[in-house]
Structure formats: C-alpha cells, structure tokens
Design an enzyme around this catalytic site. Structure first.
Site, PDB file in Angstrom:
ATOM      1  CD  GLU A  10      -2.839  -0.577   2.540  1.00 38.69           C
ATOM      2  OE1 GLU A  10      -3.987  -0.168   2.346  1.00 38.69           O
ATOM      3  OE2 GLU A  10      -2.329  -0.689   3.669  1.00 38.69           O
ATOM      4  CE1 TYR A  38      -8.233   2.384  -5.827  1.00 37.19           C
ATOM      5  CE2 TYR A  38     -10.475   3.091  -6.287  1.00 37.19           C
ATOM      6  CZ  TYR A  38      -9.446   2.864  -5.391  1.00 37.19           C
ATOM      7  OH  TYR A  38      -9.644   3.105  -4.060  1.00 37.19           O
ATOM      8  CG  PHE A  86      -0.715   1.210  16.005  1.00 41.11           C
ATOM      9  CD1 PHE A  86       0.187   1.912  16.806  1.00 41.11           C
ATOM     10  CD2 PHE A  86      -0.327   0.879  14.711  1.00 41.11           C
ATOM     11  CE1 PHE A  86       1.439   2.275  16.316  1.00 41.11           C
ATOM     12  CE2 PHE A  86       0.925   1.243  14.214  1.00 41.11           C
ATOM     13  CZ  PHE A  86       1.804   1.948  15.026  1.00 41.11           C
TER      14      PHE A  86
END
Ligand code: RBF
Ligand code: MG
Length: 488
Positions: A374, A391, A409
């Site tokens: 990512e 995209y 987290f």
C-alpha cells in the site's frame, strides 16, 4: 544490580561474518562463546587494577580527555534532544545513557560533572561482561555520588553480554537510550557491525551513538596486532565507519582523531584521541532495492475513508513471490503513475512514497487476507496534485529504505499518529543521499518521460518475475547506486 547470563545455546551452527576488512570468515557459536569467555576472564583479572587506577587517579588516561569527551557527549545530547530533558522543566526527565563495556566505571565522574555543568540529570546504565568489573563499578558509582551534593543522577550496573542485553530484558531497552557510548570497548567486539546493530536497536530516534578511544586509532590498531584475542575489533576510520553504517539507521555527526586541549597550565597540548558520533535516524537503507510495476487495485477502502490517508495498492496475487521475503513493515521510495497519453495531471512525474507492506493488523477482523503493498503518495505544497483516483492505472514503485515493522496498534488514533510520523520520516529521508539519488533510477525516469503515443517504455518487465502487466526485480543497492551515479 546483577543479572545472570541466560544460557546461550551451545549448538555449533555456522555464521558467516564479514570482518572490518570485508573478508568473509565463518564463526561458529563455539568461537563466539570462547570469545565471550576470554573477555570475561581477561577483564575479571584486570578489575582490581582498573579500580585502583580510577580511585587514585593514576589512570594513564588523562582526566582532561575524559572530561572533554563527557562535555562533548553532553552537548551532543542537548543539541539533538533539546533541553526538554533538562532541569529547568517542571518534571525533568533524565537522559538515559548506556555505557557499553563500562569496566570499573571510569566514565562516571566526568559524565556526572558534565551533566551538572549543563544542568541536566543522567541515568547511566553501565553494562560489562566481567562480573568483577561490575562489582568495582558499583563501588565506584558510590564514590562518584559521594563527591556530589545535590544529586539527581542514577547509575545502574548490569553484568551482561551487551550483545544480548535487550533480549535478556525482554525488549525493555528497545529505542530506550538517548545515548549509547562505546568508550574504549569497540575493539573488544568480534564483529563491529554486530555491535553497532545491537546498539541502534536500543537508541531512540535523534539519540547518539558515540565511539571513543583515549589513545587514538593507531593505538587501537596496534593493540589488535599484539593481542587479537582480546582486541579483535578496532576503532574505524571515517570511510570504514561509513561502510559499516551504510545499512544502519545512523548518520555520522562528528569525527575527530586529534584533540588540542588546554592543560592545567593553560598550554595547548595535542592528544591523539578518537571521538566519533552518529545520530540515530528513523530510516535505514535496504540492502536490495525492489522495483515493482503493476496496476493499482482498489483496496479495502479504509485508507482514504477511515484514516484520511489514501493509498494505492498493489495486490499480493500478482506479487506474492516478490513479497515473500519482505518483512511486514513500513518502507519508502519513489513512485510514478504511468500515463501513455500524458494528459492526466500528476502522472509521469515522480512522487515520494511511503509504503506499508503487510496485513493492517490494527483492523482486527478485516485485516488484509494477503500481504499487500500500500503506497501513500506524499503530495507536498509544491508538488503536482494527482487528479482523480487511479485504479487500474499502472504504477511504478521503488522500495529503497525501511522505517519500522508493521504493528498492531491499540487504537486508530495511534495508528494515524504513527502513519503521520512515517510520512514525515519518508519525506525527510528522500531528500538526502543515498535515497535522493534513486530519483534518477532509469526505471522511474523512463516512465516520467513517457509522451503521447510513445509508450514503448510501458513494456518494462522486471528481471525477477511477472510480465508486461505486472512485474518486479531486486537489485543490490550498492550496484544500483553505482549505475545511477555513472548515469547508466
Ligand atoms: N496498518 C497497521 O495495522 N499497522 C501499521 O503499522 C500500519 N502502518 C502503516 C504505515 C503507512 C505509511 C501506511 C500508508 C499504512 C499503514 N498501515 C498500517 C495500513 C493501514 O491500516 C491501511 O493503509 C489502511 O487501513 C487502508 O487500507
Ligand atoms: Mg488503499
């Protein structure tokens, strides 16, 4: 406070180690254990003398030098860390210092004096492999304290093998210290790189790594020649230091081989004293860079919508083999979105990229099923915006450095804060060598030159896998840099 050693496994598995000269030697676990055993015995036997010398001041090491080193170290610290830790604050936080191979604690008094002068408090953790040295250091710490009136400092002595310190404390020292100093101890390590690697994991961002030797480089080299068993390592020249630090999150900040100091009678005296310092930075260079080219896939829609951090994803389905050996974590590099028509804004230009490779474990229940890439493209105030989503457009992405492992987290705000810091670190890193050089990588430059109708370059296929629609390759970082610098 003494802690016993954990039993190190005695299997003799083989390790390849590169010496400071670049020779590859094979060290067995047994070689290492023998080395530790020798260090322990050698320094156990020296402890009485070392203590005597410290107490009576008959130490051959000129106290002027240690005082100077300590002041230099303190101003290094205050410069990089600010006076936030200082005594002027409501709740002054002491500086955490790790004294590696402390011996009988010769550094304690000068460090405490320097701290008093700067108005800061110290917590010194001293670690030594020799139990006798540690016992002396404990006594010497009391002596050092007795000489002071208003004492806010602390000293703890730990009898441990430095290379196993953090793991034997269950990671409690990870990124804990503001400063790790090897005062006349780096030459006792079999492998300097391994010692520095252990040190950087325990230094917090912005903290300092310091290597000193009271008799300079030549003395360290000759010690090595006369007693290689005790002194297998040595202090390093600037170019050797650069080499060793190339793949470590360290940046050299100071290097001095000769001091001129005023002695008691105000005369300038020259000293062959070695002092090297480096700042712990958040980034490290990858040993092999990774070039990826492929269609941007719609992600899980969390990045933009839930976090406000849009990401362009490359799916694992096409890059499984490329990612197999990549540890889940945060990386950075450069990206270009291809546009053969050269009409859309923000295409065919370089973007800074901060990249998560992994599963997004914070999103429990909706983690990525597969490891994905990512990329968040960092658009600064002076950068071209990328119009529209992209995209299915083709992205070229290079991964050249790493920041941290991927973490789970406890909350989204914590994840978001970490990502914001990652973005800052990546942006800073990409402005400096060697990372800035990778902007000129032909893999990216070719794409950025793509003009209307001449999209031949979109045929790029990486050397390690894939095809014209999605592919990748690794390249040795040093080789890639050499090529770019030669303009190939
Ligand atoms: N997700 C995690 O669960 N843990 C991380 O440590 C983490 N670090 C990230 C760092 C960056 C720079 C980016 C862009 C994303 C990171 N993510 C991490 C992934 C994040 O959860 C994901 O981008 C969004 O959920 C959108 O898919
Ligand atoms: Mg995304």
């Amino acid at each position: 406070m003494f802690s016993s050693f954990k039993n190190v496994s005695s299997q003799s598995s083989q390790h390849e180690t590169t010496t400071n000269e670049g020779d590859v030697v094979t060290l067995t676990e047994k070689d290492k254990l023998n080395h530790f055993q020798h260090q322990r015995e050698y320094f156990d036997a020296l402890a009485d003398i070392a203590f005597e010398e410290s107490i009576t001041g008959s130490d051959k090491r000129n106290p002027l030098i240690l005082a100077h080193v300590s002041r230099r170290l303190m101003s290094d610290l205050v410069q990089s860390k600010g006076t936030g830790n200082g005594a002027g604050d409501e709740d002054p936080k002491p500086f955490q210092i790790l004294d590696v191979g402390s011996g009988a604690g010769v550094l304690f008094p000068p460090l405490l004096s320097a701290a008093d002068t700067m108005g800061v408090n110290l917590n010194i953790t001293a670690v030594d492999i020799s139990l006798n040295m540690c016992r002396k250091a404990e006594i010497y710490a009391k002596v050092a304290f007795d000489k002071k009136s208003n004492n806010q400092h602390q000293i703890q002595v730990i009898n441990q093998n430095f290379l196993h310190l953090d793991e034997n404390y269950d990671g409690a020292f990870r990124e804990y210290f503001d400063c790790v100093i090897f005062n006349e101890s780096i030459e006792n390590f079999l492998n300097v790189h391994e010692a520095l690697e252990a040190a950087v994991t325990m230094i917090n961002h912005g903290g300092s790594l310091i290597i000193t030797h009271s008799e300079g480089m030549e003395s360290s080299t000759s010690k090595r020649e006369t007693d290689p068993k005790t002194f297998p390592g040595q202090v390093l020249s600037v170019s050797q230091l650069r080499d060793v630090m190339q793949f470590l999150p360290l940046q050299i900040t100071d290097f001095i081989e000769n001091f001129e100091l005023l002695d008691e009678s105000d005369k300038l005296q020259a000293y062959k004293f070695y002092y090297a310092s480096a700042r712990r930075v958040p980034r490290r260079a990858l040993r092999r860079i990774l070039r990826l080219r492929g269609p941007v896939a719609p992600g899980y829609g969390r990045g933009g919508k839930q976090l406000g951090i849009p990401t362009a994803n490359l799916p694992e389905s096409l890059f499984a083999d490329a990612l197999a050996d990549i540890q889940p974590g945060v990386y950075f590099g450069w990206a270009v979105i291809e546009d053969p028509t050269d009409e859309k804004q923000g295409r065919n230009v370089h973007h800074k990229a901060v990249v998560n490779v992994g599963y997004s474990p914070t999103f429990e229940g909706t983690e990525n099923k597969e490891k994905i890439v990512e990329a968040h493209l960092i658009i600064g105030e002076n950068d071209v915006e990328i119009k529209g989503d992209f995209y299915n457009e083709t992205m070229r992405l290079s991964l050249i450095g790493s920041l941290r492992p991927e973490k789970k987290f406890a909350s989204f705000p914590e994840l978001l804060a970490a990502i914001r810091y990652d973005i800052q670190c990546a942006r800073d890193a990409l402005l400096v060598a060697p990372f800035s050089h990778f902007r000129t990588d032909s893999f990216l430059v070719e794409a950025s030159k793509m003009l209307n109708g001449t999209d031949v370059m979109s045929e790029w296929v990486g050397a390690d896998g894939g095809d014209t629609s999605a592919s990748w390759e690794f390249e040795d970082t040093v080789q890639a840099l050499e090529k770019m610098i030669q303009g190939k």
